[in-house]
Every structure is written in structure tokens, then in C-alpha cells.
Write a protein that holds these residues in place. Sequence first.
Motif, PDB file in Angstrom:
ATOM      1  N   UNK A  72       0.804  -1.218   0.000  1.00  0.00           N
ATOM      2  CA  UNK A  72       0.000   0.000   0.000  1.00  0.00           C
ATOM      3  C   UNK A  72       0.841   1.274   0.000  1.00  0.00           C
ATOM      4  N   UNK A  73       2.039   1.232   0.562  1.00  0.00           N
ATOM      5  CA  UNK A  73       2.849   2.438   0.673  1.00  0.00           C
ATOM      6  C   UNK A  73       4.113   2.443  -0.156  1.00  0.00           C
ATOM      7  N   UNK A  74       4.419   1.329  -0.822  1.00  0.00           N
ATOM      8  CA  UNK A  74       5.667   1.247  -1.573  1.00  0.00           C
ATOM      9  C   UNK A  74       6.858   1.290  -0.640  1.00  0.00           C
ATOM     10  N   UNK A  75       7.925   1.877  -1.104  1.00  0.00           N
ATOM     11  CA  UNK A  75       9.138   2.010  -0.308  1.00  0.00           C
ATOM     12  C   UNK A  75       8.928   3.142   0.689  1.00  0.00           C
ATOM     13  N   UNK A  76       9.122   2.883   1.963  1.00  0.00           N
ATOM     14  CA  UNK A  76       8.846   3.863   3.005  1.00  0.00           C
ATOM     15  C   UNK A  76       9.947   4.904   3.162  1.00  0.00           C
ATOM     16  N   UNK A  77      11.114   4.665   2.557  1.00  0.00           N
ATOM     17  CA  UNK A  77      12.242   5.599   2.632  1.00  0.00           C
ATOM     18  C   UNK A  77      12.616   6.010   1.216  1.00  0.00           C
ATOM     19  N   UNK A  78      12.700   7.318   0.987  1.00  0.00           N
ATOM     20  CA  UNK A  78      13.089   7.827  -0.327  1.00  0.00           C
ATOM     21  C   UNK A  78      14.554   8.218  -0.339  1.00  0.00           C
ATOM     22  N   UNK A  79      15.173   8.146  -1.522  1.00  0.00           N
ATOM     23  CA  UNK A  79      16.577   8.504  -1.686  1.00  0.00           C
ATOM     24  C   UNK A  79      16.659   9.677  -2.656  1.00  0.00           C
TER      25      UNK A  79
END
Length: 167
Positions: free
Chosen positions: A126-133
Motif C-alpha cells: 500500500x505504501x511502496x518504499x517507506x524511505x526515499x533517496x
Amino acid sequence: LKLAADVAHPGPWVFRSRARPASAPAQPRPGPGSMPISRSPSQSSTRSYRVDKSEQEWRAELGPTKYRILRQQGTEPPNSSVLNNMYPEQGHFKCSGCGHPLYTADAKFKSSCGWPCFDQVVYSEEGGCHVGVNPSHGQFEIVCNNCGGHLGHVFYGERCTANNERH
């Protein structure tokens, strides 16, 4: 799920203990290149996040130290986090700004760099990757993909873990 109290500290993470049934599958690891680009400081006011607050609201809610780290890309002093020597068997580390789960307990590893280190982010359908780079000034800034809070930087190629990255 059984939840324990948060461990509070001034940095970008807090720890939430969570009992996970032995039959529960492990979080899937995102494949190479699957981590979305999040924001740069110049885009911070144009990128939208699920948690959307004014800078005044963030400042009032977080206090000066957390605000400087999470909203102004600050750095906590090395070896100052209560999470440095915490190696739980269950649970997850979450964003201090919004409570979004970022890293599972088993993603944390020992490092001599002075900050809590992780090698695998939480990924959900539902949220994809929770940390962005975000490439930033020759480094890779990491941010919470729920509120845009600054979490630190990610380093690749140090051979600290099998994933070959250190958050």
C-alpha cells in the motif's frame, strides 16, 4: 499486535516494539533501482506527502532539536542516540516526525560510524518504499516518504552487509 512504549530520543527515529507471529512472512526487499526519488531541498515545498503540515506546525510539534534534524537536514552528534546500542529482535524503527515505519528490527546492524545503521527499508504494497533517496551534494539523502522528514544519508559499497548499503 502487541505494542510496547516508544523509546524517545532527539534523532529522526523512534523504536516501536511489535510482536510478530512466527508464521508472518518477512518484508520483501525492493529490487535494485526500485527506490523512488523523494525530494531535494529545493523541491521540499512542492512535493506532497501524506502528512502535510506547515513549518510552524512542525516546529511546534517537534521542538527545536528534532525540527533541526528532520525539517532542516541537520545531524545529531555521533554516539548521541539511545538507539546506537539497541538491537531488538522484533519491532520496527519509525519516523520521529510522523510515526511511519522505516526499518525493521532485523535491518539494524552494528557499525562504528556513531549513528544507528540499517541496511533494509520497510516496503509495503500500500505504501511502496517507506524511505526515499535523493541525490544531494554528492551524497544520497534519505527521507521519510510519508512526511518528507530528513533521516540522514545512505552509503553504498562499504561492504558492511550483504546488501552493501548503510542507512
